[in-house]
Design a protein around this motif. Structure first.
Motif, short mmCIF file in Angstrom:
data_model
loop_
_atom_site.label_atom_id
_atom_site.label_comp_id
_atom_site.label_asym_id
_atom_site.label_seq_id
_atom_site.Cartn_x
_atom_site.Cartn_y
_atom_site.Cartn_z
N GLY A 196 0.84 -1.19 0.00
CA GLY A 196 0.00 0.00 0.00
C GLY A 196 0.87 1.23 0.00
O GLY A 196 2.07 1.16 -0.24
N ARG A 197 0.25 2.38 0.27
CA ARG A 197 1.02 3.63 0.34
C ARG A 197 1.92 3.60 1.56
O ARG A 197 1.48 3.29 2.66
CB ARG A 197 0.05 4.81 0.45
N LYS A 203 5.90 7.20 5.64
CA LYS A 203 7.32 7.24 5.90
C LYS A 203 7.66 7.43 7.38
O LYS A 203 8.72 7.00 7.84
CB LYS A 203 7.98 8.33 5.06
N ALA A 242 3.11 0.35 5.29
CA ALA A 242 2.07 0.58 4.30
C ALA A 242 0.76 0.91 4.99
O ALA A 242 0.37 0.26 5.97
CB ALA A 242 1.90 -0.67 3.42
N GLY A 282 -3.34 3.11 4.20
CA GLY A 282 -4.28 3.50 3.16
C GLY A 282 -5.22 2.37 2.77
O GLY A 282 -5.14 1.25 3.28
N ASP A 303 -4.61 7.45 9.34
CA ASP A 303 -4.51 6.29 8.45
C ASP A 303 -3.78 5.14 9.13
O ASP A 303 -4.13 3.96 8.96
CB ASP A 303 -3.79 6.66 7.16
#
Length: 251
Positions: free
Chosen positions: A141-142, A145, A150, A152, A186
């Motif tokens: 996933g996104r 950082k 990951a 999202g 998120d």
């Protein structure tokens, strides 16, 4: 009382009591609640407290970036990791959250332990590549950082397709009133998705996270199996036990 004196008084209350109730401080000091709230806003802007409705809670130091967090209580994280690793039975499947304490868990797995590790952390997946008997499933996933994980919609959807015996979840704050919290919405959603796919969920909480809070709730305290911590004497631990939260103290 001067503003600087009020500030020190508020910080002292946070340290001793684990919270500040604005109306109580206003009555104690004979000042308006607006003055207290203004002081708390100033402290929050400096990262010294976490504002909530009616007052403030101690802010978690674990909201720093990933590199900085690697230097925070490394001995405590290793103790928590060792206690977590001891719960893993041979041939079990475990979900391993991201973060520095979860990385310590990966590094604590005995080389002879055969297991399946499901993670959304590329860092943890890479750390386990050399583990001779660990099968690794990496959820994509996104990449967020801050925690190198990951998140999202794609990552949550991937998490909904797996199941495991255990989930080891990291949070930035464990507080008897705020519950289990983290600093990103998120990431909080991803942690909930992971916890929902395991029979038992264990919280990895080194001592600096006990009695602190961040902005976004991950789970209520009653939703987890245990809180694993190296903290041994903290008023928040007594309050957590009073709520029937099982505390596993890392030796």
């Amino acid at each position: 009382m001067l503003a600087a004196e009020r500030r020190e008084h508020l910080l002292g209350l946070l340290a001793r009591q684990g919270k500040v109730v604005a109306k109580d401080v206003a009555a104690e000091l004979g000042i308006s609640e607006d003055s207290v709230r203004r002081d708390l806003r100033d402290l929050a802007a400096e990262g010294l407290c976490h504002r909530v409705y009616g007052g403030a809670l101690p802010v978690s130091p674990a909201v720093a970036d990933y590199a900085a967090r690697q230097t925070v209580t490394p001995d405590g994280k290793r103790k928590v990791a060792a206690a977590a690793a001891a719960l893993i039975r041979p041939d079990s499947a475990l979900i391993l959250d991201g973060g520095t304490t979860a990385l310590a868990v990966a590094e604590s797995l005995p080389p002879e332990l055969a297991c399946t590790v499901i993670t959304h952390s590329p860092t943890i997946a890479a750390a386990l590549v050399a583990h001779p008997k660990a099968e690794i499933f990496l959820l994509g996933g996104r990449i967020f950082k801050h925690s190198a994980v990951a998140c999202g919609a794609a990552a949550v959807e991937a998490a909904q397709q797996i199941s495991a015996d255990l989930c080891f979840l990291g949070v930035t704050g464990v507080h008897p009133e705020a519950g289990l919290t983290t600093g990103d919405a998120d990431e909080a959603a991803m942690k909930r998705a992971l916890a929902a796919r395991a029979a038992d969920t264990h919280i990895l909480a080194s001592s600096e996270k006990i009695g602190t809070a961040s902005r976004f709730r991950v789970l209520p305290l009653e939703a987890v199996t245990t809180v694993i911590t190296d903290a041994t004497a903290h008023p928040a631990l007594d309050a957590l036990r009073a709520q029937s939260v099982e505390i596993r103290t890392a030796p």
